[in-house]
Structures are given as structure tokens and as C-alpha cells.
Enzyme design. Sequence first.
Site, PDB file in Angstrom:
ATOM      1  N   PHE A 210       0.770  -1.137  -0.049  1.00 29.53           N
ATOM      2  CA  PHE A 210      -0.081   0.130   0.061  1.00 29.53           C
ATOM      3  C   PHE A 210       0.877   1.114  -0.197  1.00 29.53           C
ATOM      4  O   PHE A 210       1.801   1.308   0.856  1.00 29.53           O
ATOM      5  CB  PHE A 210      -0.738   0.156   1.422  1.00 29.53           C
ATOM      6  CG  PHE A 210      -2.072  -1.032   1.188  1.00 29.53           C
ATOM      7  CD1 PHE A 210      -1.649  -2.254   1.314  1.00 29.53           C
ATOM      8  CD2 PHE A 210      -3.160  -0.648   0.728  1.00 29.53           C
ATOM      9  CE1 PHE A 210      -2.722  -3.351   1.298  1.00 29.53           C
ATOM     10  CE2 PHE A 210      -4.210  -1.668   0.850  1.00 29.53           C
ATOM     11  CZ  PHE A 210      -3.890  -2.955   1.066  1.00 29.53           C
TER      12      PHE A 210
ATOM     13  N   GLU B 209      -2.003  -4.483  13.603  1.00 31.28           N
ATOM     14  CA  GLU B 209      -1.100  -5.167  14.265  1.00 31.28           C
ATOM     15  C   GLU B 209      -1.631  -5.863  15.589  1.00 31.28           C
ATOM     16  O   GLU B 209      -1.147  -6.996  15.643  1.00 31.28           O
ATOM     17  CB  GLU B 209       0.081  -4.486  14.391  1.00 31.28           C
ATOM     18  CG  GLU B 209       1.359  -5.253  14.826  1.00 31.28           C
ATOM     19  CD  GLU B 209       2.528  -4.298  15.143  1.00 31.28           C
ATOM     20  OE1 GLU B 209       3.344  -4.233  14.282  1.00 31.28           O
ATOM     21  OE2 GLU B 209       2.887  -3.415  16.160  1.00 31.28           O
TER      22      GLU B 209
HETATM   23  N1  UDP Z   1       0.669   3.761   4.869  1.00 32.37           N
HETATM   24  C1  UDP Z   1       0.259   4.332   3.444  1.00 32.37           C
HETATM   25  N2  UDP Z   1       0.049   5.818   3.815  1.00 32.37           N
HETATM   26  C2  UDP Z   1      -0.207   6.601   4.919  1.00 32.37           C
HETATM   27  C3  UDP Z   1       0.183   5.655   6.122  1.00 32.37           C
HETATM   28  C4  UDP Z   1       0.433   4.307   5.954  1.00 32.37           C
HETATM   29  O1  UDP Z   1       0.249   3.987   2.450  1.00 32.37           O
HETATM   30  O2  UDP Z   1      -0.291   7.651   4.808  1.00 32.37           O
HETATM   31  C5  UDP Z   1       0.679   2.405   4.609  1.00 32.37           C
HETATM   32  C6  UDP Z   1       2.207   1.898   3.979  1.00 32.37           C
HETATM   33  O3  UDP Z   1       2.041   0.682   3.217  1.00 32.37           O
HETATM   34  C7  UDP Z   1       2.727   1.588   5.397  1.00 32.37           C
HETATM   35  C8  UDP Z   1       1.809   0.938   6.029  1.00 32.37           C
HETATM   36  O4  UDP Z   1       0.574   1.649   5.774  1.00 32.37           O
HETATM   37  O5  UDP Z   1       3.881   0.871   4.997  1.00 32.37           O
HETATM   38  C9  UDP Z   1       1.818   0.895   7.460  1.00 32.37           C
HETATM   39  O6  UDP Z   1       2.029   2.379   8.117  1.00 32.37           O
HETATM   40  P1  UDP Z   1       3.354   2.785   8.670  1.00 32.37           P
HETATM   41  O7  UDP Z   1       4.520   2.188   7.846  1.00 32.37           O
HETATM   42  O8  UDP Z   1       3.301   4.351   8.847  1.00 32.37           O
HETATM   43  O9  UDP Z   1       3.180   2.190  10.307  1.00 32.37           O
HETATM   44  P2  UDP Z   1       4.609   1.834  11.062  1.00 32.37           P
HETATM   45  O10 UDP Z   1       5.237   0.852  10.349  1.00 32.37           O
HETATM   46  O11 UDP Z   1       5.426   3.037  11.269  1.00 32.37           O
HETATM   47  O12 UDP Z   1       3.976   1.284  12.391  1.00 32.37           O
END
Ligand code: UDP
Length: 290
Positions: A57, A239
Site C-alpha cells: 500500500f 497489528e
Molecule cells: N500507509 C500508506 N500511507 C499512509 C500511512 C500508511 O500507504 O499515509 C501504508 C504503508 O504501506 C505503510 C503501512 O500503511 O507501510 C503502515 O503504516 P506505517 O508504515 O506508517 O506504520 P509503522 O510501520 O510506522 O507502524
Amino acid sequence: MLSPQLSYKQPIVVSPDGKPVALTPWLVPIVWEGTFDPMLIDLIYRQKNITIATTVFALGKYTQFLKVFLESAEQNYFVGFRVHYYVFTDQPEQVPAVKMGEEHNLTVLIVPSSNRWQDISLSRMARLEKLIESRLINEADYVFSLDVDSKFYGHWGVETLGRLVGVIHPGYYQTPREQFTYERRPESQAFIPYSEGDYYYGGAVIGGLVEDVYQLAKTCREQLDIDASKSIEAAWQEESHLNKYFLYNKPTKVLSPEYLWQDQIPHKDRVKILRFSQIIKNYADVRPNL
Ligand code: UDP
Ligand code: MN
């Protein structure tokens, strides 16, 4: 489904003398460098003619991560096997043209944008469920759902395949489980009591056979919907629900933190090889809200 309130000793990931543990207490492999022969395992899967779907995504400012993600994947990820990436984005024009290896291809799927990162993150389960129903059932054998803010640094191949695959989060593999950031409010469907839990799994990597990942995505989506109807959002969104699912539906393969590291955590002396890692990002710069 195991019955809840089942208490047992927390499994260890690294032995007291620093050696990686390669088996879960339910006799499933924990995949570390040195526990498998890449040539042999390639040979075995080579005969199976499999397709590995990979969903990623990239909405809003996260499209900036696609280039490094895809370029590094093409160097390391299932090289020599059939891979079909499905990139979900609200800005198809931002998807970079990355040269794909043999039998690797990419489909862009357009989805509406969201103005809360929590909603983007949460909607991944529902979109994965729908994509499996509509396409992957016919188009793939295995599927991985991966975070886009990531880079491949080393080999990721068929050793990762299994019916249901989870990855141990790099921040918690030596943490007592009562300190895991599971959802602790009984009102949430993702609730896990302090006395339970195997590992803290990272939400950045989910994988397995298409049918098994479908059950996972559907169940998590249903649980997320129940929570939403009660205006509860689990501590770490999907998660948290993933961790609940894996507690009662144990993975049949567990990937070591080699398969999900974070660039900001020093890795020397902790893992022999870095394969996939979350890159350092400035949340204020990339997320639509804080
Ligand atoms: N994501 C996205 N746009 C956003 C926020 C999240 O496409 O504005 C998707 C993206 O694939 C990302 C995933 O959701 O890798 C999980 O979010 P994020 O990586 O911010 O979470 P973290 O790994 O920091 O907990
Ligand atoms: Mn991420």
C-alpha cells in the site's frame, strides 16, 4: 482455535548464550540464516511452478517509498520465482517505473485516499480480503502483504513460504511478554491478557497460502469492525488484531527478525544478516495526521 486463558511459559527467541532458537514450542521453524540451505530449498520449490502475490500500500506521501522498496525487492525478493506485485495507491502517476526481473510483474490498483493514517493502515485487511476473493484465489498460490516504508538488504526467498507466516518484531524479541504492546483492554477484540502470548509479531509482514491469509484477513477485518462499532481502536490497529489472531491460530512458519528489522536499531551482533528493514521516516513529513 485454542481456548483462551491458556497460560504457559513464554517461548524464547535467542538462547541465554546468544544462539538463535530455530523451533517454536509448537514445533514450527523460526527461519534464521544458517537454518536452511538456500540452494536445496530453491530446488524443491522450483518444481512447483508457484506464484507469489505481494500486496503493498502506498497512499498519500508514502508513494515516495515505492522506488526503494521495488528496486531493492527486485535484487533480493523471490528472484527466479514468479512474483506479482499489487500496488494499492491513490496516485497511480506516482508509481515509479522499476525494471522487473524475469517473471516479475506489477499491477496498480487505485483506491481512495484517507486523511487519517490509522484508517489507511486499518483498511489494509479489508482490501487484502477483497483482493484475495476477487483475484488472488485464481492468480496466486502464496501472498505476502508488506509495508512499503521498507528496504530489502538481503535474500528473501522460498524459505519464507508456509501455510501461515508471521514475523517476530525486531523491537520485542527479547522482551518479557507482559511488556509486549498487545491490546490490553478487554473491551477490544484484540485483547490479550498479560499471562498469554508467544511472540510480538510485526504487522509489516503477513504471509502464507492464499486461503490461509484470506481467513486471517477476513477474521481481523471482522474483529476491527466490531471494535469500530464500539468506538475502540486497538493500541496498534491491525497489528494488535494480527497478534490476537496468531495467538489462537499459530503460524506454521515464523520468520526471525532478519525478515523485519528497523534501520534505526543497530543490527551488528544481533542478526547475522539483514534482509528487510523499515527505513527511518519522519512521521510529521509523511503521515496525513499525527
Ligand atoms: N500507509 C500508506 N500511507 C499512509 C500511512 C500508511 O500507504 O499515509 C501504508 C504503508 O504501506 C505503510 C503501512 O500503511 O507501510 C503502515 O503504516 P506505517 O508504515 O506508517 O506504520 P509503522 O510501520 O510506522 O507502524
Ligand atoms: Mn511501516
